[in-house]
Scaffold this motif. Structure first.
Motif, PDB file in Angstrom:
ATOM      1  N   ALA A  32     -79.380 -27.015  -8.554  1.00  0.00           N
ATOM      2  CA  ALA A  32     -80.721 -26.860  -9.184  1.00  0.00           C
ATOM      3  C   ALA A  32     -81.309 -25.436  -8.658  1.00  0.00           C
ATOM      4  O   ALA A  32     -81.042 -24.858  -8.000  1.00  0.00           O
ATOM      5  N   GLY A  33     -81.684 -24.960  -9.950  1.00  0.00           N
ATOM      6  CA  GLY A  33     -82.423 -23.583  -9.851  1.00  0.00           C
ATOM      7  C   GLY A  33     -81.470 -22.743 -10.322  1.00  0.00           C
ATOM      8  O   GLY A  33     -81.872 -21.474 -10.422  1.00  0.00           O
ATOM      9  N   GLN A  34     -80.098 -22.834 -10.580  1.00  0.00           N
ATOM     10  CA  GLN A  34     -78.966 -21.661 -10.929  1.00  0.00           C
ATOM     11  C   GLN A  34     -79.542 -21.252 -12.335  1.00  0.00           C
ATOM     12  O   GLN A  34     -79.824 -22.073 -13.171  1.00  0.00           O
ATOM     13  N   LEU A  35     -79.159 -20.068 -12.614  1.00  0.00           N
ATOM     14  CA  LEU A  35     -79.275 -19.594 -13.945  1.00  0.00           C
ATOM     15  C   LEU A  35     -78.475 -20.041 -15.020  1.00  0.00           C
ATOM     16  O   LEU A  35     -77.149 -20.157 -14.427  1.00  0.00           O
ATOM     17  N   ILE A  36     -78.964 -20.650 -15.996  1.00  0.00           N
ATOM     18  CA  ILE A  36     -78.173 -21.155 -17.215  1.00  0.00           C
ATOM     19  C   ILE A  36     -78.022 -20.051 -18.254  1.00  0.00           C
ATOM     20  O   ILE A  36     -76.895 -19.731 -18.717  1.00  0.00           O
ATOM     21  N   ALA A  37     -79.252 -19.794 -18.548  1.00  0.00           N
ATOM     22  CA  ALA A  37     -79.227 -18.675 -19.806  1.00  0.00           C
ATOM     23  C   ALA A  37     -80.473 -17.695 -19.653  1.00  0.00           C
ATOM     24  O   ALA A  37     -81.460 -18.191 -19.131  1.00  0.00           O
ATOM     25  N   GLN A  38     -80.380 -16.582 -20.224  1.00  0.00           N
ATOM     26  CA  GLN A  38     -81.333 -15.489 -20.194  1.00  0.00           C
ATOM     27  C   GLN A  38     -81.312 -14.999 -21.798  1.00  0.00           C
ATOM     28  O   GLN A  38     -80.435 -14.794 -22.441  1.00  0.00           O
ATOM     29  N   LEU A  39     -82.884 -15.254 -22.136  1.00  0.00           N
ATOM     30  CA  LEU A  39     -83.089 -14.784 -23.368  1.00  0.00           C
ATOM     31  C   LEU A  39     -83.652 -13.586 -23.494  1.00  0.00           C
ATOM     32  O   LEU A  39     -84.178 -13.127 -22.622  1.00  0.00           O
ATOM     33  N   ASP A  40     -83.551 -12.669 -24.645  1.00  0.00           N
ATOM     34  CA  ASP A  40     -83.919 -11.375 -24.768  1.00  0.00           C
ATOM     35  C   ASP A  40     -85.545 -11.595 -25.216  1.00  0.00           C
ATOM     36  O   ASP A  40     -85.769 -12.083 -26.054  1.00  0.00           O
ATOM     37  N   VAL A  41     -86.413 -11.283 -24.284  1.00  0.00           N
ATOM     38  CA  VAL A  41     -87.844 -11.585 -24.394  1.00  0.00           C
ATOM     39  C   VAL A  41     -88.691 -10.246 -24.653  1.00  0.00           C
ATOM     40  O   VAL A  41     -89.679 -10.288 -24.130  1.00  0.00           O
ATOM     41  N   SER A  42     -87.989  -9.136 -24.921  1.00  0.00           N
ATOM     42  CA  SER A  42     -88.700  -8.042 -25.030  1.00  0.00           C
ATOM     43  C   SER A  42     -89.795  -8.022 -25.931  1.00  0.00           C
ATOM     44  O   SER A  42     -90.718  -7.197 -25.793  1.00  0.00           O
ATOM     45  N   ASP A  43     -89.836  -8.623 -27.045  1.00  0.00           N
ATOM     46  CA  ASP A  43     -90.972  -8.679 -28.121  1.00  0.00           C
ATOM     47  C   ASP A  43     -92.192  -9.560 -27.271  1.00  0.00           C
ATOM     48  O   ASP A  43     -93.370  -9.065 -27.432  1.00  0.00           O
ATOM     49  N   LEU A  44     -91.847 -10.624 -26.395  1.00  0.00           N
ATOM     50  CA  LEU A  44     -92.929 -11.306 -25.681  1.00  0.00           C
ATOM     51  C   LEU A  44     -93.398 -10.284 -24.948  1.00  0.00           C
ATOM     52  O   LEU A  44     -94.695 -10.469 -24.468  1.00  0.00           O
ATOM     53  N   GLN A  45     -92.630  -9.279 -24.207  1.00  0.00           N
ATOM     54  CA  GLN A  45     -92.966  -8.432 -23.298  1.00  0.00           C
ATOM     55  C   GLN A  45     -94.236  -7.561 -23.763  1.00  0.00           C
ATOM     56  O   GLN A  45     -95.082  -7.308 -23.175  1.00  0.00           O
ATOM     57  N   ALA A  46     -93.891  -7.075 -24.957  1.00  0.00           N
ATOM     58  CA  ALA A  46     -94.625  -6.319 -25.730  1.00  0.00           C
ATOM     59  C   ALA A  46     -96.126  -6.979 -25.931  1.00  0.00           C
ATOM     60  O   ALA A  46     -97.099  -6.352 -25.893  1.00  0.00           O
ATOM     61  N   GLN A  47     -95.990  -8.212 -26.520  1.00  0.00           N
ATOM     62  CA  GLN A  47     -97.191  -8.877 -26.535  1.00  0.00           C
ATOM     63  C   GLN A  47     -97.970  -9.107 -25.019  1.00  0.00           C
ATOM     64  O   GLN A  47     -99.182  -9.118 -25.079  1.00  0.00           O
ATOM     65  N   ARG A  48     -97.358  -9.295 -24.038  1.00  0.00           N
ATOM     66  CA  ARG A  48     -97.925  -9.302 -22.772  1.00  0.00           C
ATOM     67  C   ARG A  48     -98.538  -8.279 -22.307  1.00  0.00           C
ATOM     68  O   ARG A  48     -99.756  -8.119 -21.954  1.00  0.00           O
ATOM     69  N   ASN A  49     -98.094  -6.898 -22.724  1.00  0.00           N
ATOM     70  CA  ASN A  49     -98.696  -5.516 -22.495  1.00  0.00           C
ATOM     71  C   ASN A  49    -100.039  -5.488 -23.269  1.00  0.00           C
ATOM     72  O   ASN A  49    -101.014  -5.025 -22.817  1.00  0.00           O
TER      73      ASN A  49
END
Length: 384
Positions: A71-88
């Protein structure tokens, strides 16, 4: 030996064939005394398809089919650079809104200081006005001096009113700026939540049983990534006929036979679904199994020794049973045609077998059906 049947053919083609002479048996009801043996399938108590909650390219996929995860182990990581720009951008909006809020507060403080000064001057002018009014009444000062005092009071009163109005307007600006700050902060919180969704972790200990995506693929919101099952917590799912469901209670022990492992293990009834299937009138029962590394989801299992009371069941001759595309069933005569019906079987009874679903009392089942018998084949019933 149950004969294998060919796949059902098109009804229009079947109607052009010559009738096949067959023998039939009528489905009858009989009283049976003895234990029930019910078939079922082993399944995981926890089974989930992990999906992407945001759109992004798969940068990491850390598991393969068959891998055990915590439980809690990393399964997948998505590229969220677009979301990071929106967050900024959302954070920049927060900064602008906070600056406007602070500016409105400064404006109010300055106006309040100016108001205090104006009110003090107005108070002095009003005192002077009252003094001039008394002196003018005594003839000590001229009317023009009183008029000057009155004018001074009026000017200072007007100034005070203007400052008070500007304070009220500035306070409204504070409320609006505060609302804008809260709205912008909500946008940042939403963006941060979306960023967090770019990291997919295991919700419980389990085994990856299926992988639906690869590294580099573009995952859309809601797209399946992997299937995770808790193989340490398994159960047998069986269909119990209504004639026996009254004898099943949550918590009671049951014996489960797993032919693939040549083992009989002790289980416990953990769940009885309180609604029968409207067609078969069977109830779904879940029997929890103890932890066993050899037992896997999807295995065939049999619940043995469920009932020892007399019960009324439908029976058919075992010679009527066939297999079509891996499904056990019978051919029933309907409108002078052979119609395949999958069946759920119980215990053998001499030359017959109990049937829990798939046939009804009075149905005519075809005995020893020919190997080439197909769906909708014209039938001619011969002498028994």
């Amino acid at each position: 030996m149950v004969p294998a049947q060919t796949a059902p053919s098109d009804q229009g083609m079947a109607q052009t064939e010559q009738p096949i002479r067959v023998q039939v048996s009528t489905v009858a009801e009989a009283s049976v005394v003895g234990d029930l043996t019910l078939t079922g399938t082993v399944e995981a108590e926890n089974s989930v398809i992990l999906t992407s909650r945001v759109m992004g390219q798969v940068e990491q996929l850390t598991v393969r089919e068959g891998d055990r995860v915590k439980a809690g182990q990393l399964i997948a990581q998505l590229d969220v650079s677009d979301l990071q720009a929106q967050r900024n951008q959302a954070q920049a909006a927060v900064n602008v809104a906070q600056s406007a809020y602070q500016g409105a507060q400064t404006q109010v403080r300055q106006a309040e200081a100016e108001l205090a000064e104006a009110e003090a001057e107005l108070a002095d002018a009003q005192v002077n006005q009252q003094r001039m009014s008394r002196l003018q009444a005594d003839g000590a000062v001229s009317q023009s001096m009183l008029d000057q005092a009155n004018t001074q009071v009026a000017m200072l009163q007007a100034r005070t009113n203007r400052i008070q109005a500007s304070i009220r307007q500035a306070e409204m600006g504070i409320g609006q700026a505060q609302a804008q700050v809260q709205q912008a902060q909500s946008g940042v919180a939403q963006m941060e939540a979306n960023l967090a969704h770019g990291t997919v972790t295991a919700p419980f200990d389990g085994v990856v049983t299926h992988k639906q995506i690869e590294i580099g693929a573009m995952a859309g919101a809601g797209q399946p990534l992997v299937t995770l099952e808790s193989v340490d917590r398994l159960r047998l799912s069986v269909e119990v006929p209504e004639a026996a469901i009254a004898q099943v209670r949550v918590g009671q022990p049951e014996q489960v036979r797993l032919d693939a492992l040549n083992q009989t293990i002790a289980g416990t009834v953990s769940q009885v679904i309180p609604s029968a299937d409207p067609v078969s009138h069977n109830f779904t029962v879940k029997v929890s199994l103890p932890a066993n590394a050899e037992v896997l989801p999807g295995m065939f299992g049999r619940l043995v020794g469920l009932s020892t009371t007399e019960r009324q069941t439908l029976q058919i001759p075992r010679s009527a049973l066939v297999e079509s595309t891996g499904i056990t069933g019978v051919f029933i005569v309907q409108d002078n045609q052979a119609i395949f019906h999958p069946v759920t079987l119980g215990n053998p009874q001499g030359d017959g077998v109990e049937v829990f679903s798939g046939v009804q009392l009075g149905d005519r089942v075809i005995l020893n059906p020919p190997a080439d018998l197909k769906e909708n084949t014209p039938i001619e019933i011969g002498p028994g």
